[in-house]
Design a protein around this motif. Structure first.
Motif, PDB file in Angstrom:
ATOM      1  N   MET A 260       0.834  -1.206   0.000  1.00 49.30           N
ATOM      2  CA  MET A 260       0.000   0.000   0.000  1.00 49.30           C
ATOM      3  C   MET A 260       0.866   1.253   0.000  1.00 49.30           C
ATOM      4  SD  MET A 260      -3.245  -0.914   2.481  1.00 49.30           S
ATOM      5  CE  MET A 260      -2.295  -1.517   3.878  1.00 49.30           C
ATOM      6  N   PRO A 261       0.404   2.334  -0.644  1.00 54.78           N
ATOM      7  CA  PRO A 261       1.185   3.584  -0.657  1.00 54.78           C
ATOM      8  C   PRO A 261       1.321   4.168   0.738  1.00 54.78           C
ATOM      9  CG  PRO A 261      -1.015   3.933  -1.560  1.00 54.78           C
ATOM     10  CD  PRO A 261      -0.861   2.454  -1.380  1.00 54.78           C
ATOM     11  N   GLN A 262       2.447   4.776   1.007  1.00 54.09           N
ATOM     12  CA  GLN A 262       2.718   5.301   2.341  1.00 54.09           C
ATOM     13  C   GLN A 262       1.748   6.400   2.764  1.00 54.09           C
ATOM     14  OE1 GLN A 262       4.873   4.394   4.935  1.00 54.09           O
ATOM     15  NE2 GLN A 262       4.818   2.563   3.628  1.00 54.09           N
ATOM     16  N   GLU A 263       1.184   7.118   1.789  1.00 53.90           N
ATOM     17  CA  GLU A 263       0.309   8.228   2.169  1.00 53.90           C
ATOM     18  C   GLU A 263      -0.960   7.766   2.879  1.00 53.90           C
ATOM     19  OE1 GLU A 263      -0.057   7.910  -2.458  1.00 53.90           O
ATOM     20  OE2 GLU A 263       1.527   7.743  -0.925  1.00 53.90           O
ATOM     21  N   VAL A 264      -1.362   6.501   2.734  1.00 56.30           N
ATOM     22  CA  VAL A 264      -2.578   6.053   3.418  1.00 56.30           C
ATOM     23  C   VAL A 264      -2.354   5.950   4.923  1.00 56.30           C
ATOM     24  CG1 VAL A 264      -3.337   4.797   1.373  1.00 56.30           C
ATOM     25  CG2 VAL A 264      -2.180   3.549   3.211  1.00 56.30           C
ATOM     26  N   PHE A 265      -1.117   5.944   5.368  1.00 56.68           N
ATOM     27  CA  PHE A 265      -0.821   5.852   6.789  1.00 56.68           C
ATOM     28  C   PHE A 265      -0.644   7.234   7.433  1.00 56.68           C
ATOM     29  CE2 PHE A 265       0.700   1.968   4.802  1.00 56.68           C
ATOM     30  CZ  PHE A 265       0.132   0.993   5.600  1.00 56.68           C
ATOM     31  N   GLN A 266      -0.634   8.278   6.615  1.00 54.16           N
ATOM     32  CA  GLN A 266      -0.353   9.616   7.131  1.00 54.16           C
ATOM     33  C   GLN A 266      -1.591  10.237   7.759  1.00 54.16           C
ATOM     34  OE1 GLN A 266       1.279  11.728   3.777  1.00 54.16           O
ATOM     35  NE2 GLN A 266       3.139  10.482   3.702  1.00 54.16           N
TER      36      GLN A 266
ATOM     37  N   TRP B 191     -15.556   0.565   5.073  1.00 55.02           N
ATOM     38  CA  TRP B 191     -14.428   0.245   4.193  1.00 55.02           C
ATOM     39  C   TRP B 191     -13.382  -0.435   5.075  1.00 55.02           C
ATOM     40  CZ3 TRP B 191     -13.902   1.961  -1.115  1.00 55.02           C
ATOM     41  CH2 TRP B 191     -15.078   2.531  -1.612  1.00 55.02           C
ATOM     42  N   HIS B 192     -13.666  -1.684   5.388  1.00 53.73           N
ATOM     43  CA  HIS B 192     -13.096  -2.302   6.577  1.00 53.73           C
ATOM     44  C   HIS B 192     -11.862  -3.175   6.347  1.00 53.73           C
ATOM     45  CE1 HIS B 192     -13.900  -2.675  10.841  1.00 53.73           C
ATOM     46  NE2 HIS B 192     -13.727  -3.979  10.806  1.00 53.73           N
ATOM     47  N   VAL B 193     -11.650  -3.629   5.120  1.00 54.20           N
ATOM     48  CA  VAL B 193     -10.544  -4.565   4.891  1.00 54.20           C
ATOM     49  C   VAL B 193      -9.187  -3.927   5.205  1.00 54.20           C
ATOM     50  CG1 VAL B 193      -9.403  -6.084   3.232  1.00 54.20           C
ATOM     51  CG2 VAL B 193     -11.897  -5.864   3.214  1.00 54.20           C
ATOM     52  N   PRO B 194      -8.887  -2.727   4.675  1.00 53.91           N
ATOM     53  CA  PRO B 194      -7.578  -2.143   5.018  1.00 53.91           C
ATOM     54  C   PRO B 194      -7.417  -1.856   6.498  1.00 53.91           C
ATOM     55  CG  PRO B 194      -8.924  -0.563   3.820  1.00 53.91           C
ATOM     56  CD  PRO B 194      -9.612  -1.885   3.716  1.00 53.91           C
ATOM     57  N   HIS B 195      -8.523  -1.590   7.169  1.00 50.51           N
ATOM     58  CA  HIS B 195      -8.441  -1.355   8.607  1.00 50.51           C
ATOM     59  C   HIS B 195      -7.954  -2.606   9.337  1.00 50.51           C
ATOM     60  CE1 HIS B 195      -9.318  -0.074  12.643  1.00 50.51           C
ATOM     61  NE2 HIS B 195     -10.169  -1.067  12.803  1.00 50.51           N
TER      62      HIS B 195
ATOM     63  N   TRP C  22      -9.380   6.839   9.193  1.00 47.63           N
ATOM     64  CA  TRP C  22     -10.621   6.529   8.488  1.00 47.63           C
ATOM     65  C   TRP C  22     -10.686   7.199   7.122  1.00 47.63           C
ATOM     66  CZ3 TRP C  22     -14.010  10.056   6.604  1.00 47.63           C
ATOM     67  CH2 TRP C  22     -13.966  11.349   7.126  1.00 47.63           C
ATOM     68  N   TYR C  23     -10.176   8.429   7.005  1.00 47.49           N
ATOM     69  CA  TYR C  23     -10.296   9.186   5.756  1.00 47.49           C
ATOM     70  C   TYR C  23      -9.366   8.670   4.657  1.00 47.49           C
ATOM     71  CZ  TYR C  23      -6.836  11.461   8.742  1.00 47.49           C
ATOM     72  OH  TYR C  23      -5.796  11.696   9.634  1.00 47.49           O
ATOM     73  N   ASN C  24      -8.509   7.707   4.976  1.00 45.12           N
ATOM     74  CA  ASN C  24      -7.648   7.096   3.966  1.00 45.12           C
ATOM     75  C   ASN C  24      -8.083   5.670   3.611  1.00 45.12           C
ATOM     76  OD1 ASN C  24      -5.982   9.344   3.782  1.00 45.12           O
ATOM     77  ND2 ASN C  24      -4.582   8.618   5.378  1.00 45.12           N
ATOM     78  N   LEU C  25      -9.183   5.215   4.179  1.00 46.04           N
ATOM     79  CA  LEU C  25      -9.593   3.830   3.958  1.00 46.04           C
ATOM     80  C   LEU C  25     -10.010   3.569   2.509  1.00 46.04           C
ATOM     81  CD1 LEU C  25     -11.615   3.080   7.232  1.00 46.04           C
ATOM     82  CD2 LEU C  25      -9.329   2.252   6.613  1.00 46.04           C
ATOM     83  N   ARG C  26     -10.613   4.549   1.860  1.00 47.96           N
ATOM     84  CA  ARG C  26     -11.017   4.341   0.469  1.00 47.96           C
ATOM     85  C   ARG C  26      -9.796   4.179  -0.440  1.00 47.96           C
ATOM     86  NH1 ARG C  26     -16.617   6.101  -1.102  1.00 47.96           N
ATOM     87  NH2 ARG C  26     -17.725   6.382   0.867  1.00 47.96           N
ATOM     88  N   LYS C  27      -8.835   5.051  -0.260  1.00 49.56           N
ATOM     89  CA  LYS C  27      -7.620   4.938  -1.072  1.00 49.56           C
ATOM     90  C   LYS C  27      -6.893   3.633  -0.776  1.00 49.56           C
ATOM     91  CE  LYS C  27      -4.654   8.292  -2.351  1.00 49.56           C
ATOM     92  NZ  LYS C  27      -3.655   9.392  -2.228  1.00 49.56           N
ATOM     93  N   ALA C  28      -6.852   3.246   0.484  1.00 52.10           N
ATOM     94  CA  ALA C  28      -6.198   1.981   0.854  1.00 52.10           C
ATOM     95  C   ALA C  28      -6.944   0.791   0.253  1.00 52.10           C
ATOM     96  CB  ALA C  28      -6.122   1.858   2.378  1.00 52.10           C
TER      97      ALA C  28
END
Length: 424
Positions: A89-95, A343-347, A355-361
């Motif tokens: 996954m891209p690093q920005e989803v963790f920011q 949008w629970h799988v990446p979580h 939460w606001y990065n879950l769609r991108k993740a």
């Protein structure tokens, strides 16, 4: 919480698997009936008789349609680790973005305030709709505290603890006990015995039930009342100090004090100024609406006939978190008010994703691991199967219903009456 699907037709188990198991083959195009798999069964349920990795792409697609899912993924290969998935996954989803985090707080506060106003002006016949909307807005409070518990809300842990306690207090949810048990759920998702969220009943458990206990379990876990079962989970797991180590108990006591403080100030004020009906109208009914979403999100994300619970020695973290977690699309207004918690799988792959990065993740996971993911749109067929069939652990076919030995009236009526629509 186990399952055997009642369906007029589903995917046929591969012939090789049928031969290996010694089971008589079903009619072409059909899942073998539970009566074939377990001769004692009197219902017309169908069971997933072979692991998903033994099904062809076409068979999995047919199975998905029968069960009400958009797709059912292949089993993740044994060599893939959770770290491999996280690194993809891209690093920005963790920011973290503090602005988005605080705006979510304002959104939920404004939504709840608007809902309370709506409740205050609604005639009696519109109150159920207003309560449903308020309960959904209440769930936004939980999601904010949820991110605080996972340390994905703010860089400062003290800020997260304060915000978590404040947003959990109106829900009467002690923050620290929840955080401890919820992290345990993430560490042991779909692991038999260990998972503290949703767990199938075992046949050994059922043998210990007296008639009253059996009736209560079947009513509350074997009917749509299951969609409020988190009330029982909340009460059993989060207020008992004995469930926490001496090291944990200090923080647990603080959380309990916050919750009791809210109850001793807000509840008496509601009753004093508006009477008992104000307590029911402005807090209790929205709170029950919140628990509907708590139960529904959790059970839909972690219960499916093809997704097994595993014993500790067989459990695989990557499979449990990616392949064992379901992505479910809910109506847009629900996802907005509940801050995309569905949008629970990446979580589950990486709980520190805000939460606001879950769609991108999720889109990243679809690109890299989509063939191993299960997805659906919230629909009656999925809910019906979970409530009427998904109860008892079965090592071979994953799940079977409470009445797997002989069909019982409670379940027979539901199988005939509850809607069976599957929109995807």
């Amino acid at each position: 919480m186990a399952f055997a699907l009642r369906s007029p037709g589903a995917v046929r188990a591969p012939a090789s698997a049928q031969r290996a198991s010694g089971v008589r083959a079903a009619k072409p195009g059909l899942l073998r009936s539970a009566a074939v798999a377990r001769p004692r069964v009197a219902t017309n349920a169908a069971a997933i008789s072979v692991p998903v990795n033994q099904l062809t792409d076409e068979e999995r697609a047919n199975l998905a349609r029968e069960l009400g899912y958009k797709s059912i993924g292949k089993e993740l290969p044994d060599g893939v680790t959770l770290t491999d998935i996280i690194k993809s996954m891209p690093q920005e989803v963790f920011q973290k973005d503090h602005g988005k985090a605080w705006r979510a707080c304002l959104t939920s506060i404004a939504a709840c305030a608007a809902c309370w106003y709506l409740i205050s002006i609604s005639p009696w016949y519109l109150l159920p709709a207003a309560w449903a909307l308020a309960g959904t807005a209440f769930t936004g409070f939980f999601v904010i505290g949820h991110d605080c518990g996972h340390r994905s809300f703010h860089e400062n842990n003290l800020v997260e603890d304060i915000v978590g306690h404040l947003f959990f207090a109106p829900l009467i949810y002690p923050f620290e006990p929840w955080r401890i048990k919820h992290n345990h759920h993430h560490a042991h998702t779909n692991k038999l015995v260990e998972d503290t969220a949703w767990h199938p009943v075992t046949e050994e458990d059922m043998k210990k039930w007296d008639p009253t206990s059996a009736m209560l379990y079947k009513i509350f876990l074997g009917t749509p009342l299951k969609l409020w079962a988190s009330v029982g989970h909340w009460l059993v797991w989060h207020f008992d100090l004995k469930k926490y180590t001496p090291k944990q108990q200090t923080r647990v006591i603080i959380s309990l004090a916050v919750v009791y403080g809210f109850m001793m100030t807000v509840f008496p004020a509601l009753i004093y100024f508006g009477g008992p009906w104000a307590f029911v109208k402005y807090w209790l009914m929205p709170w029950l609406g919140y628990h509907f979403w708590m139960s529904t999100f959790t059970v839909v994300h972690h219960t499916a006939p093809h997704i097994p619970f595993k014993k500790a020695e067989e459990w695989n973290a990557a499979k449990a978190q990616l392949s064992g977690t379901v992505h479910c699309d809910f109506p847009g207004w629900v996802e907005f008010l509940t801050h995309d918690i569905s949008w629970h799988v990446p979580h589950h792959v990486a709980p520190k994703i805000p939460w606001y990065n879950l769609r991108k993740a999720t889109e990243s996971l679809r690109q890299n691991w989509g063939e191993y993911m299960t997805e659906c749109t919230f629909n009656w067929r999925v809910v019906k199967n979970i409530c009427t069939e998904c109860h008892v652990y079965d090592e071979k076919v994953n799940y079977k219903p409470f009445d797997y030995q002989k069909e019982e009236t409670l379940f027979a009526v539901q199988r005939r009456v509850l809607p069976d629509t599957a929109a995807y």
